[in-house]
Scaffold this motif. Sequence first.
Motif, PDB file in Angstrom:
ATOM      1  N   ALA A   1      20.129  38.511   6.317  1.00 35.03           N
ATOM      2  CA  ALA A   1      18.532  38.589   6.364  1.00 35.03           C
ATOM      3  C   ALA A   1      18.030  39.706   7.472  1.00 35.03           C
ATOM      4  O   ALA A   1      17.002  40.222   7.181  1.00 35.03           O
ATOM      5  CB  ALA A   1      18.258  37.267   6.885  1.00 35.03           C
ATOM      6  N   ALA A   2      18.816  39.948   8.218  1.00 33.07           N
ATOM      7  CA  ALA A   2      18.252  41.088   9.263  1.00 33.07           C
ATOM      8  C   ALA A   2      18.215  42.387   8.697  1.00 33.07           C
ATOM      9  O   ALA A   2      17.341  43.109   8.784  1.00 33.07           O
ATOM     10  CB  ALA A   2      19.415  41.228  10.214  1.00 33.07           C
ATOM     11  N   GLY A   3      19.080  42.599   7.411  1.00 30.63           N
ATOM     12  CA  GLY A   3      18.843  44.000   6.821  1.00 30.63           C
ATOM     13  C   GLY A   3      17.997  43.954   5.682  1.00 30.63           C
ATOM     14  O   GLY A   3      17.767  45.031   5.306  1.00 30.63           O
ATOM     15  N   ARG A   4      17.372  42.914   5.520  1.00 25.66           N
ATOM     16  CA  ARG A   4      16.366  42.837   4.201  1.00 25.66           C
ATOM     17  C   ARG A   4      14.997  42.460   4.621  1.00 25.66           C
ATOM     18  O   ARG A   4      14.178  41.841   4.198  1.00 25.66           O
ATOM     19  CB  ARG A   4      16.809  41.880   3.171  1.00 25.66           C
ATOM     20  CG  ARG A   4      18.166  42.524   2.736  1.00 25.66           C
ATOM     21  CD  ARG A   4      18.752  41.681   1.328  1.00 25.66           C
ATOM     22  NE  ARG A   4      17.606  41.887   0.147  1.00 25.66           N
ATOM     23  CZ  ARG A   4      17.814  41.319  -0.656  1.00 25.66           C
ATOM     24  NH1 ARG A   4      18.191  40.125  -0.914  1.00 25.66           N
ATOM     25  NH2 ARG A   4      16.682  41.752  -1.741  1.00 25.66           N
ATOM     26  N   ALA A   5      14.595  42.741   6.030  1.00 21.68           N
ATOM     27  CA  ALA A   5      13.544  42.404   6.679  1.00 21.68           C
ATOM     28  C   ALA A   5      12.143  42.824   5.769  1.00 21.68           C
ATOM     29  O   ALA A   5      11.128  42.268   5.889  1.00 21.68           O
ATOM     30  CB  ALA A   5      13.438  42.745   7.950  1.00 21.68           C
ATOM     31  N   GLY A   6      12.358  44.032   5.359  1.00 25.34           N
ATOM     32  CA  GLY A   6      11.031  44.629   4.302  1.00 25.34           C
ATOM     33  C   GLY A   6      11.038  43.765   3.139  1.00 25.34           C
ATOM     34  O   GLY A   6       9.878  43.911   2.619  1.00 25.34           O
ATOM     35  N   ALA A   7      11.908  42.930   2.628  1.00 28.59           N
ATOM     36  CA  ALA A   7      11.707  42.254   1.570  1.00 28.59           C
ATOM     37  C   ALA A   7      11.292  40.857   1.673  1.00 28.59           C
ATOM     38  O   ALA A   7      10.853  40.209   0.840  1.00 28.59           O
ATOM     39  CB  ALA A   7      13.064  42.313   0.677  1.00 28.59           C
ATOM     40  N   VAL A   8      11.117  40.477   2.955  1.00 24.91           N
ATOM     41  CA  VAL A   8      10.614  39.228   3.333  1.00 24.91           C
ATOM     42  C   VAL A   8       9.270  39.219   4.134  1.00 24.91           C
ATOM     43  O   VAL A   8       9.435  39.482   5.310  1.00 24.91           O
ATOM     44  CB  VAL A   8      11.789  38.316   4.044  1.00 24.91           C
ATOM     45  CG1 VAL A   8      11.307  36.914   4.392  1.00 24.91           C
ATOM     46  CG2 VAL A   8      13.154  38.354   3.295  1.00 24.91           C
ATOM     47  N   GLY A   9       8.283  39.113   3.634  1.00 28.75           N
ATOM     48  CA  GLY A   9       6.962  39.412   4.171  1.00 28.75           C
ATOM     49  C   GLY A   9       6.320  38.334   4.722  1.00 28.75           C
ATOM     50  O   GLY A   9       5.000  38.222   4.937  1.00 28.75           O
ATOM     51  N   LEU A  10       6.744  36.909   4.819  1.00 28.25           N
ATOM     52  CA  LEU A  10       5.993  36.057   5.232  1.00 28.25           C
ATOM     53  C   LEU A  10       6.117  35.624   6.754  1.00 28.25           C
ATOM     54  O   LEU A  10       7.224  36.021   7.339  1.00 28.25           O
ATOM     55  CB  LEU A  10       6.271  34.549   4.274  1.00 28.25           C
ATOM     56  CG  LEU A  10       7.620  34.011   4.612  1.00 28.25           C
ATOM     57  CD1 LEU A  10       7.940  32.739   3.717  1.00 28.25           C
ATOM     58  CD2 LEU A  10       8.923  34.862   4.419  1.00 28.25           C
ATOM     59  N   PRO A  11       5.357  34.729   7.200  1.00 25.26           N
ATOM     60  CA  PRO A  11       5.497  34.422   8.660  1.00 25.26           C
ATOM     61  C   PRO A  11       6.589  33.348   8.707  1.00 25.26           C
ATOM     62  O   PRO A  11       7.019  32.591   7.975  1.00 25.26           O
ATOM     63  CB  PRO A  11       4.127  33.662   9.044  1.00 25.26           C
ATOM     64  CG  PRO A  11       3.475  33.916   7.899  1.00 25.26           C
ATOM     65  CD  PRO A  11       3.902  34.294   6.776  1.00 25.26           C
ATOM     66  N   ILE A  12       7.359  33.668   9.961  1.00 19.81           N
ATOM     67  CA  ILE A  12       8.718  33.004  10.280  1.00 19.81           C
ATOM     68  C   ILE A  12       8.722  31.985  11.348  1.00 19.81           C
ATOM     69  O   ILE A  12       8.408  32.910  12.567  1.00 19.81           O
ATOM     70  CB  ILE A  12      10.201  33.859   9.968  1.00 19.81           C
ATOM     71  CG1 ILE A  12       9.987  34.466   8.818  1.00 19.81           C
ATOM     72  CG2 ILE A  12      11.390  33.186  10.396  1.00 19.81           C
ATOM     73  CD1 ILE A  12      10.652  35.848   8.416  1.00 19.81           C
ATOM     74  N   LEU A  13       9.408  31.057  11.524  1.00 21.71           N
ATOM     75  CA  LEU A  13       9.506  30.244  12.797  1.00 21.71           C
ATOM     76  C   LEU A  13      10.729  30.089  12.855  1.00 21.71           C
ATOM     77  O   LEU A  13      11.554  29.395  11.975  1.00 21.71           O
ATOM     78  CB  LEU A  13       8.824  28.957  12.858  1.00 21.71           C
ATOM     79  CG  LEU A  13       9.043  28.000  13.897  1.00 21.71           C
ATOM     80  CD1 LEU A  13       8.699  28.661  15.152  1.00 21.71           C
ATOM     81  CD2 LEU A  13       8.321  26.668  13.769  1.00 21.71           C
ATOM     82  N   VAL A  14      11.557  30.448  13.878  1.00 20.29           N
ATOM     83  CA  VAL A  14      13.095  30.398  14.123  1.00 20.29           C
ATOM     84  C   VAL A  14      13.255  29.266  15.276  1.00 20.29           C
ATOM     85  O   VAL A  14      12.703  29.446  16.354  1.00 20.29           O
ATOM     86  CB  VAL A  14      13.906  31.396  14.190  1.00 20.29           C
ATOM     87  CG1 VAL A  14      15.130  31.095  14.558  1.00 20.29           C
ATOM     88  CG2 VAL A  14      13.716  32.023  12.828  1.00 20.29           C
ATOM     89  N   LEU A  15      13.869  28.290  15.183  1.00 15.25           N
ATOM     90  CA  LEU A  15      14.082  27.256  16.192  1.00 15.25           C
ATOM     91  C   LEU A  15      15.677  27.284  16.376  1.00 15.25           C
ATOM     92  O   LEU A  15      16.328  26.848  15.389  1.00 15.25           O
ATOM     93  CB  LEU A  15      13.727  25.803  15.858  1.00 15.25           C
ATOM     94  CG  LEU A  15      12.149  25.873  15.711  1.00 15.25           C
ATOM     95  CD1 LEU A  15      11.784  25.539  14.539  1.00 15.25           C
ATOM     96  CD2 LEU A  15      11.578  24.762  16.685  1.00 15.25           C
ATOM     97  N   HIS A  16      16.258  27.368  17.529  1.00 12.36           N
ATOM     98  CA  HIS A  16      17.897  27.430  17.535  1.00 12.36           C
ATOM     99  C   HIS A  16      17.927  26.917  19.251  1.00 12.36           C
ATOM    100  O   HIS A  16      17.318  27.293  20.092  1.00 12.36           O
ATOM    101  CB  HIS A  16      18.062  28.964  17.430  1.00 12.36           C
ATOM    102  CG  HIS A  16      19.545  28.908  16.939  1.00 12.36           C
ATOM    103  ND1 HIS A  16      19.762  29.548  15.592  1.00 12.36           N
ATOM    104  CD2 HIS A  16      20.782  28.724  17.410  1.00 12.36           C
ATOM    105  CE1 HIS A  16      21.284  29.549  15.561  1.00 12.36           C
ATOM    106  NE2 HIS A  16      21.794  28.889  16.545  1.00 12.36           N
ATOM    107  N   ASP A  17      19.121  26.179  19.297  1.00  9.46           N
ATOM    108  CA  ASP A  17      19.474  25.446  20.385  1.00  9.46           C
ATOM    109  C   ASP A  17      20.273  26.472  21.286  1.00  9.46           C
ATOM    110  O   ASP A  17      21.369  27.312  20.495  1.00  9.46           O
ATOM    111  CB  ASP A  17      20.440  24.102  20.150  1.00  9.46           C
ATOM    112  CG  ASP A  17      20.160  23.590  21.755  1.00  9.46           C
ATOM    113  OD1 ASP A  17      19.223  23.004  22.075  1.00  9.46           O
ATOM    114  OD2 ASP A  17      21.328  23.391  22.220  1.00  9.46           O
ATOM    115  N   GLU A  18      20.199  26.706  22.494  1.00  7.37           N
ATOM    116  CA  GLU A  18      20.985  27.730  23.202  1.00  7.37           C
ATOM    117  C   GLU A  18      22.175  26.842  23.365  1.00  7.37           C
ATOM    118  O   GLU A  18      23.325  27.969  23.769  1.00  7.37           O
ATOM    119  CB  GLU A  18      20.429  27.842  24.619  1.00  7.37           C
ATOM    120  CG  GLU A  18      20.484  26.504  25.539  1.00  7.37           C
ATOM    121  CD  GLU A  18      20.026  26.571  26.907  1.00  7.37           C
ATOM    122  OE1 GLU A  18      19.337  27.697  27.158  1.00  7.37           O
ATOM    123  OE2 GLU A  18      20.291  25.855  27.745  1.00  7.37           O
TER     124      GLU A  18
END
Length: 288
Positions: free
Chosen positions: A214-231
Amino acid sequence: MDPAQALIRTTLNPTARIAPGLAGRAAFELFRRPLRRSRVRPAEREVHRRAALERLTVHGKSVVGYRWGSGERPVLLLHGWRSRASRFAPFVPRLRALGLSAVAFDAPGHGDSGGRSTSVLEYRELVLRLQDRYGPFEAVIAHSLGVCAAFGALGDGLRAGRLAAVSGVSEVGFFPAAFCAGLGLDAAVERALRGRIEQDLFAGDAGAWDRYDAAGRAGAVGLPILVLHDEGDDVVPLGQAHRLKRAYGEQLDLVVTRGLGHRRIIGEPTVVDQVIGFISAGLGVTAA
């Protein structure tokens, strides 16, 4: 270490040195099977019971699909490894209150679906089939493996307004590394496993590793993203979320939680509130 895990380690590590192909095949068979199925929890039963059921198939496996609502203005829910669609029960009434439908499935080998194994490629096929049936999605809510599958599908034609990614894996290459680390398997087994994945799952296409990064295809995913992750996530490290943040920059909002781990986070009320608020903002309404 569990006795079964110890047996796997003491068998596969020496086998990989003398017969890497055999070790790769054995590791692959273990890698692609969840081994146990999650059950519907008591708190999920009422929402689970109200779903309209539908049948899908992928690679000859019978898959159970779920729909809450008419299917209009759909939101896609993608569960993680050894999980099931019912884990999204806290989200369903909140989505319905916004006038949205919730659409989900139990992946092969999970929940009430058939088969004994699955992959991100089967997720992708099922997601695109649901899109053909219901049209573009207002949003996608995904957890763990579902996050990796969501990014891959978004790069391959899935259309959605927003993505909420919880405890997500950002790259398909994470899975063999984590699998081998968890069982104490050495680098030779991991190489053999990756070779078998590339041959059997990706049909010999070495470029698939990059397409499901996913990090390498950022240009192909153009929508707003919310990421939630526990430390303190001990299944998918927080570094996977930071990797996404570096790739997507201002397009992605990262929320780091504390004390929720990998699994409890998906039903935590404050997390549900944040995800629903994020989706409702895209609709131009206030969350209930």
